[in-house]
Design an enzyme around this catalytic site. Structure first.
Site, PDB file in Angstrom:
ATOM      1  N   CYS A   1       0.977  -1.117  -0.053  1.00  0.00           N
ATOM      2  CA  CYS A   1       0.010   0.205   0.028  1.00  0.00           C
ATOM      3  C   CYS A   1       0.914   1.190   0.008  1.00  0.00           C
ATOM      4  CB  CYS A   1      -0.916   0.009   1.141  1.00  0.00           C
ATOM      5  SG  CYS A   1      -1.738   1.352   1.542  1.00  0.00           S
TER       6      CYS A   1
ATOM      7  N   CYS B   1      -0.477   4.076   2.247  1.00  0.00           N
ATOM      8  CA  CYS B   1      -0.059   4.008   3.775  1.00  0.00           C
ATOM      9  C   CYS B   1       1.651   4.220   3.841  1.00  0.00           C
ATOM     10  CB  CYS B   1      -0.188   2.440   4.258  1.00  0.00           C
ATOM     11  SG  CYS B   1      -1.773   1.640   3.566  1.00  0.00           S
ATOM     12  N   ASP B   2       2.223   3.887   3.032  1.00  0.00           N
ATOM     13  CA  ASP B   2       3.760   3.619   3.439  1.00  0.00           C
ATOM     14  C   ASP B   2       4.568   4.481   2.537  1.00  0.00           C
ATOM     15  OD1 ASP B   2       3.153   1.827   5.296  1.00  0.00           O
ATOM     16  OD2 ASP B   2       3.405   0.064   3.978  1.00  0.00           O
TER      17      ASP B   2
END
Ligand code: NAP
Length: 314
Positions: free
Chosen positions: A131, A134-135
């Protein structure tokens, strides 16, 4: 007793919730609200009608939930452990309770597929990610690899360019599957370099990702192997549907997607399915919403029929 239980709180499940609640069906939506929900992991949605500037995945999801709850949808956060279904009864066991609704709408979506190469499981969360939304921020001015050639891979590679200094996209063919507008943007972006006809065969590093081994496919023979030094690898090679708890209950295709007709009927009178867990051609938020509406409508018709039969026999 609930008229219908919806499993899954993505766009399909929440739209089914809006329609079922407006039809005045007593409805409960069960979701474990985990980070794997594809809408939560999507930064900006540009192709949902009505939002010319795009809309954040989290914002759209939250609005859908508010809208459904406004019409009376009850939601509960729980993990579905098992389902038992006969023509007369449905039993849904979660980690906290057992429910016996009159009908079931499955909208469980799908989770990112892993590459299954050495080093992937060990370095998950230590540079291996599924993801970018997200990261990506952990990779400011770093070099990363994105794997895959579909819409997710290219959209996420483009998102990664906001942070990383270099993104290698490793794809097993010499053509992308992603929609043309995304391809055009990726080809124009100087931070993105494509490693065509290549696959990842291993991820190396001691406590974090330090390199990825890439091997050519098809030609030349023997294949060329290269160790690419990098700080992270983002895997976008498709999804696996969350349907294992329905094995032996409804018909699944060879990849585990639920087979339905155009009215979202699974072949079991009291079970309907919608969204990305369904076997179909186009997986989009807009199609998931449309299917959610159809599934709720079909459930409503089914409930009208069984309630009418009950009245006639009582
Ligand atoms: P996808 O369309 O199935 O693409 C998966 C990609 O990974 C393909 O390019 C495939 O290669 C490659 N791949 C599969 N298995 C692999 C393996 N073991 N090793 C290396 N590469 C592998 O999946 P997705 O991109 O995640 O998209 C899922 C669905 O969501 C699609 O229907 C997509 O259109 C939709 N979606 C839409 C949007 C949007 O409209 N903006 C955004 C995201 C997702 P091949 O091409 O060779 O098969």
């Amino acid at each position: 007793m609930y008229d219908t239980i919806i499993i899954g709180g993505g766009p399909a499940g929440l739209t089914a919730g809006i329609y079922a609640s407006r039809a005045r069906l007593k409805t409960l939506l069960i979701d474990n609200y985990n980070i794997n929900c594809q809408m939560i992991t999507t930064d900006l949605i540009e192709n949902f009608p009505g939002f010319p500037e795009g809309v954040r995945g989290t914002e759209l999801l939250s609005k859908l939930k508010t809208q459904a709850e406004k019409f009376g949808l009850k939601t509960v956060s729980a993990e579905v452990i098992s389902a038992e279904c006969t023509p007369k009864q449905i039993k849904i066991k979660t980690d906290s309770e057992t429910y016996t609704p009159l009908s079931l709408i499955v909208a469980t979506g799908a989770v990112p597929r892993a590459l299954d190469v050495p080093g992937e499981a060990e370095l998950k969360g230590k540079g291996v990610s599924y993801c970018a939304t997200c990261d990506a921020a952990f990779f400011r001015d770093k070099t990363v690899i994105a794997v895959g050639g579909g819409n997710t891979a290219i959209e996420e590679a483009l998102f990664l360019t906001k942070f990383a200094k270099k993104i290698f996209v490793v794809h097993r063919r010499d053509k992308l599957r992603a929609t043309k507008i995304l391809q055009e943007r990726a080809f124009k972006n100087s931070k993105i370099e494509f490693l065509w006809n290549s696959k990842v065969i291993g991820i190396g590093g001691t406590n974090k990702v330090e390199n990825v081994t890439v091997e050519t496919v098809r030609s030349p023979s023997p294949p060329k192997r290269e160790k690419v030094n990098c700080d992270g690898i983002f895997v976008f090679v498709g999804y696996t549907p969350n349907t294992s708890f329905l094995k032996n209950i409804v018909k699944l295709d060879e990849s585990g997607y639920i087979i339905t007709d155009n009215e979202m009927k699974t072949g079991k009178d009291n079970i309907f399915a919608c969204g990305d867990c369904r076997a179909k051609m186009l997986r989009q938020i807009i199609t998931a919403c449309g299917e959610g509406a159809s599934a709720a409508f079909s459930a409503e018709k089914y409930l009208e029929k069984i309630k009418k039969t009950e009245c006639e026999t009582c």
